[in-house]
Design an enzyme around this catalytic site. Structure first.
Site, PDB file in Angstrom:
ATOM      1  N   GLN A 158      43.743  31.707 -43.240  1.00 59.50           N
ATOM      2  CA  GLN A 158      43.299  30.798 -42.174  1.00 59.50           C
ATOM      3  C   GLN A 158      42.935  31.583 -40.918  1.00 59.50           C
ATOM      4  O   GLN A 158      43.826  32.184 -40.296  1.00 59.50           O
ATOM      5  CB  GLN A 158      44.424  29.804 -41.856  1.00 59.50           C
ATOM      6  CG  GLN A 158      44.087  28.806 -40.770  1.00 59.50           C
ATOM      7  CD  GLN A 158      45.275  27.936 -40.416  1.00 59.50           C
ATOM      8  OE1 GLN A 158      46.388  28.441 -40.261  1.00 59.50           O
ATOM      9  NE2 GLN A 158      45.056  26.648 -40.309  1.00 59.50           N
ATOM     10  N   GLY A 159      41.676  31.578 -40.526  1.00 58.15           N
ATOM     11  CA  GLY A 159      41.238  32.278 -39.322  1.00 58.15           C
ATOM     12  C   GLY A 159      41.030  31.311 -38.178  1.00 58.15           C
ATOM     13  O   GLY A 159      39.880  31.016 -37.819  1.00 58.15           O
ATOM     14  N   SER A 202      43.677  31.142 -35.161  1.00 59.92           N
ATOM     15  CA  SER A 202      44.228  31.678 -33.902  1.00 59.92           C
ATOM     16  C   SER A 202      43.510  32.941 -33.457  1.00 59.92           C
ATOM     17  O   SER A 202      43.076  33.749 -34.276  1.00 59.92           O
ATOM     18  CB  SER A 202      45.716  32.015 -34.084  1.00 59.92           C
ATOM     19  OG  SER A 202      46.429  30.917 -34.556  1.00 59.92           O
ATOM     20  N   SER A 254      47.766  35.019 -41.716  1.00 62.31           N
ATOM     21  CA  SER A 254      48.708  35.336 -42.793  1.00 62.31           C
ATOM     22  C   SER A 254      47.952  35.741 -44.053  1.00 62.31           C
ATOM     23  O   SER A 254      46.999  35.055 -44.453  1.00 62.31           O
ATOM     24  CB  SER A 254      49.583  34.121 -43.124  1.00 62.31           C
ATOM     25  OG  SER A 254      50.231  33.659 -41.966  1.00 62.31           O
ATOM     26  N   GLU A 286      48.290  20.642 -43.070  1.00 63.02           N
ATOM     27  CA  GLU A 286      49.221  21.757 -42.919  1.00 63.02           C
ATOM     28  C   GLU A 286      50.550  21.275 -42.342  1.00 63.02           C
ATOM     29  O   GLU A 286      51.620  21.720 -42.731  1.00 63.02           O
ATOM     30  CB  GLU A 286      48.589  22.818 -42.002  1.00 63.02           C
ATOM     31  CG  GLU A 286      49.411  24.088 -41.872  1.00 63.02           C
ATOM     32  CD  GLU A 286      48.737  25.139 -40.989  1.00 63.02           C
ATOM     33  OE1 GLU A 286      47.669  24.848 -40.408  1.00 63.02           O
ATOM     34  OE2 GLU A 286      49.292  26.238 -40.882  1.00 63.02           O
TER      35      GLU A 286
HETATM   36  C1  LIG Z   1      54.571  32.389 -39.568  1.00 67.51           C
HETATM   37  C2  LIG Z   1      53.275  32.194 -38.865  1.00 67.51           C
HETATM   38  C3  LIG Z   1      52.118  32.140 -39.601  1.00 67.51           C
HETATM   39  C4  LIG Z   1      50.894  31.970 -38.956  1.00 67.51           C
HETATM   40  N1  LIG Z   1      49.773  32.010 -39.715  1.00 67.51           N
HETATM   41  C5  LIG Z   1      48.590  31.836 -39.116  1.00 67.51           C
HETATM   42  C6  LIG Z   1      47.403  31.895 -39.889  1.00 67.51           C
HETATM   43  O1  LIG Z   1      47.446  32.138 -41.098  1.00 67.51           O
HETATM   44  N2  LIG Z   1      46.226  31.702 -39.265  1.00 67.51           N
HETATM   45  C7  LIG Z   1      46.142  31.429 -37.929  1.00 67.51           C
HETATM   46  O2  LIG Z   1      45.043  31.206 -37.444  1.00 67.51           O
HETATM   47  N3  LIG Z   1      47.253  31.416 -37.152  1.00 67.51           N
HETATM   48  C8  LIG Z   1      48.469  31.624 -37.714  1.00 67.51           C
HETATM   49  N4  LIG Z   1      49.600  31.628 -36.943  1.00 67.51           N
HETATM   50  C9  LIG Z   1      49.475  31.545 -35.494  1.00 67.51           C
HETATM   51  C10 LIG Z   1      49.960  30.242 -34.892  1.00 67.51           C
HETATM   52  O3  LIG Z   1      49.103  29.181 -35.205  1.00 67.51           O
HETATM   53  C11 LIG Z   1      50.071  30.472 -33.384  1.00 67.51           C
HETATM   54  O4  LIG Z   1      51.050  31.474 -33.163  1.00 67.51           O
HETATM   55  C12 LIG Z   1      50.453  29.217 -32.652  1.00 67.51           C
HETATM   56  O5  LIG Z   1      49.416  28.281 -32.686  1.00 67.51           O
HETATM   57  C13 LIG Z   1      50.834  29.514 -31.183  1.00 67.51           C
HETATM   58  O6  LIG Z   1      49.830  30.217 -30.558  1.00 67.51           O
HETATM   59  P1  LIG Z   1      50.163  31.553 -29.736  1.00 67.51           P
HETATM   60  O7  LIG Z   1      50.974  32.441 -30.608  1.00 67.51           O
HETATM   61  O8  LIG Z   1      48.896  32.075 -29.194  1.00 67.51           O
HETATM   62  O9  LIG Z   1      51.125  31.109 -28.554  1.00 67.51           O
HETATM   63  P2  LIG Z   1      50.667  30.436 -27.170  1.00 67.51           P
HETATM   64  O10 LIG Z   1      49.696  29.356 -27.446  1.00 67.51           O
HETATM   65  O11 LIG Z   1      50.234  31.526 -26.241  1.00 67.51           O
HETATM   66  O12 LIG Z   1      52.006  29.810 -26.670  1.00 67.51           O
HETATM   67  C14 LIG Z   1      52.967  30.548 -25.894  1.00 67.51           C
HETATM   68  C15 LIG Z   1      54.055  29.580 -25.445  1.00 67.51           C
HETATM   69  O13 LIG Z   1      53.493  28.572 -24.575  1.00 67.51           O
HETATM   70  C16 LIG Z   1      53.787  27.277 -25.076  1.00 67.51           C
HETATM   71  N5  LIG Z   1      52.651  26.375 -24.862  1.00 67.51           N
HETATM   72  C17 LIG Z   1      51.344  26.700 -25.000  1.00 67.51           C
HETATM   73  N6  LIG Z   1      50.586  25.593 -24.771  1.00 67.51           N
HETATM   74  C18 LIG Z   1      51.418  24.570 -24.504  1.00 67.51           C
HETATM   75  C19 LIG Z   1      51.242  23.177 -24.210  1.00 67.51           C
HETATM   76  N7  LIG Z   1      50.033  22.617 -24.146  1.00 67.51           N
HETATM   77  N8  LIG Z   1      52.338  22.427 -23.993  1.00 67.51           N
HETATM   78  C20 LIG Z   1      53.577  22.975 -24.048  1.00 67.51           C
HETATM   79  N9  LIG Z   1      53.819  24.293 -24.316  1.00 67.51           N
HETATM   80  C21 LIG Z   1      52.754  25.072 -24.562  1.00 67.51           C
HETATM   81  C22 LIG Z   1      54.023  27.462 -26.574  1.00 67.51           C
HETATM   82  O14 LIG Z   1      54.845  26.452 -27.107  1.00 67.51           O
HETATM   83  C23 LIG Z   1      54.690  28.829 -26.616  1.00 67.51           C
HETATM   84  O15 LIG Z   1      56.069  28.699 -26.373  1.00 67.51           O
HETATM   85  C24 LIG Z   1      50.830  31.824 -37.538  1.00 67.51           C
HETATM   86  C25 LIG Z   1      52.004  31.883 -36.791  1.00 67.51           C
HETATM   87  C26 LIG Z   1      53.207  32.089 -37.425  1.00 67.51           C
HETATM   88  C27 LIG Z   1      54.439  32.186 -36.598  1.00 67.51           C
END
Ligand SMILES: Cc1cc2nc3c(=O)[nH]c(=O)nc-3n(C[C@H](O)[C@H](O)[C@H](O)COP(=O)(O)OP(=O)(O)OC[C@H]3O[C@@H](n4cnc5c(N)ncnc54)[C@H](O)[C@@H]3O)c2cc1C
Length: 387
Positions: free
Chosen positions: A126-127, A129, A161, A244
């Site tokens: 999944q691309g 993030s 992932s 998902e």
């Molecule tokens: C095990 C795992 C597998 C994953 N696999 C994939 C994958 O295959 N493909 C893919 O595309 N992505 C994948 N991801 C990424 C995942 O979708 C993102 O990590 C997630 O959407 C959070 O984005 P971020 O890490 O940029 O954190 P951020 O968005 O930067 O968030 C940082 C903090 O701010 C808080 N925050 C941000 N916005 C808000 C809001 N509007 N309201 C309240 N709080 C907020 C969040 O809760 C968090 O605590 C995976 C993540 C994990 C952990």
């Protein structure tokens, strides 16, 4: 949807249970590397060859075309048989890319990919993030411009992932800038062997490299790979995320119920230093009882989502309630498992420590718990937006 089984459903359940008892892998799934990929793909293939992959997927695309009740029966027996429930390399294809193609793709894409997902020939990733767009997915900036009959993609994804094992990717790109940021996004099938793609694995707290960064440098993808229409990807992505978050984790939820029961049994047989059974500790007993009630509640909520799905074809924003509760419960149960095992639970390399560490990710993956709370507040409860 009526979940009281009739005679033919009971017969189906017995058939499933017999097959799983004879065929579910007995050995523990390797946690990483080529052995893990081989294990996941071989297990997917065995299910497909025996006609157990894609139970509710349409028969013309390699599925069984059976009812959602039969799909639920399969998942329940699957978990009961102790079959692998880790989020394996076939998860994206089975749990959300495939269902998204069924709901939104044209005939050509369905015929090309769905049977290959079910047979294990295609691993998907999944691309979505990006470094600057996780929770704020609509802020994604990986660009694609139309050049003849191709999209030309430049940019970067992160936390993808199993990208280093995948043949296909569900990719979100920005194709234009509209009035709303959600406009101008396109959902496209990206073959991972296309020239210009570079995949770099990332090592995590568990010591494994399940995640990757993916870089795109003038990557040419045929326009026929677009699902939905160019600039209409947000609608398609919302389908992907609702699968998902809502129904993709049913086997894990059934397994969690069984796992809590195992912990209750363990607490009955294990004793503390004074010889007292651990279950006599009122604090531990309360945590176990709460976990058992919550595991059953989460499972019931998922069945309700699936039941609604039977009428509307897509899980709605209620899926976020399930995701929120289940992900936090998984972490509490992993902590309970480590606590109950004492020093043994902390031993390096123990599966309980691996689960405990890995599950920190569960309240981030598929949207963080804060984001799920926001969706529940605004789109399920109808509360006013705070900003
Ligand atoms: C095990 C795992 C597998 C994953 N696999 C994939 C994958 O295959 N493909 C893919 O595309 N992505 C994948 N991801 C990424 C995942 O979708 C993102 O990590 C997630 O959407 C959070 O984005 P971020 O890490 O940029 O954190 P951020 O968005 O930067 O968030 C940082 C903090 O701010 C808080 N925050 C941000 N916005 C808000 C809001 N509007 N309201 C309240 N709080 C907020 C969040 O809760 C968090 O605590 C995976 C993540 C994990 C952990």
């Amino acid at each position: 949807m009526d979940l009281t089984l009739n005679a033919s459903e009971r017969a189906f359940r017995d058939e499933v249970a017999t097959w799983l008892a004879e065929n579910a892998p007995r050995e523990r799934r390797p946690p990483a590397g080529p052995a893990m990929v081989e294990f996941d793909v071989a297990w997917q293939r065995r299910q497909f060859d025996a006609g157990w992959a894609g139970i509710s997927w349409p028969a013309e695309y390699g599925g069984r075309g059976l009812s959602l009740v039969q799909q639920v029966i399969w998942y329940s027996e699957y978990a009961r048989a102790g079959a692998p429930t880790e989020t394996g390399v076939c998860f994206v294809g089975n749990a959300h890319a495939g269902p998204t193609l069924i709901a939104c793709a044209d005939e050509e894409l369905k015929r090309r990919h769905l049977p290959r997902i079910l047979s294990g020939e295609e691993i998907w990733c999944q691309g979505f993030s990006e470094p600057g767009a996780g929770s704020d997915l609509a802020g994604l900036s990986t660009r694609a411009v139309i050049d003849g009959d191709h999209l030309v993609v430049n940019g970067q994804k992160i936390w993808t992932s199993y990208a280093h094992h995948a043949q296909q990717q569900e990719l979100l790109v920005r194709t234009s800038t509209g009035a709303r940021r959600q406009d101008g996004i396109t959902w496209v099938v990206c073959p991972m062997d296309t020239p210009g793609i570079e995949v770099r694995p990332i090592r995590t707290i568990t010591g494994h490299d399940d995640f990757c960064e993916v870089f795109y440098d003038d990557v040419r993808i045929p326009l026929t790979n677009v699902v939905g229409a160019v600039d209409d990807g947000w609608r398609v992505a919302m389908s992907t995320l609702s699968f998902e978050r809502g129904t993709g984790f049913l086997p894990e939820q059934v397994e969690l119920v069984a796992r809590v029961d195992e912990l209750v049994d363990l607490a009955r047989t294990r004793t503390d230093r004074t010889g007292r059974a651990l279950i006599e500790d009122s604090g531990l007993a309360e945590r176990l009882a709460t976990a058992r009630a919550e595991a059953h509640a989460v499972l019931a909520m998922t069945l309700a989502v699936i039941s609604r799905n039977a009428r509307s074809s897509l899980p709605g924003p209620e899926a976020s309630m399930v995701r929120l509760l289940f992900s936090q419960l998984q972490q509490r149960v992993a902590a309970l498992a480590v606590d109950l095992r004492g020093l043994e639970g902390l031993a390096e390399g123990s599966p309980w420590v691996h689960d405990y560490l890995y599950l920190f990710a569960t309240t981030i993956a598929a949207g963080t718990k804060d984001v799920q709370r926001g969706i529940v507040a605004e789109r399920v409860l109808g509360l006013p937006r705070g900003r």
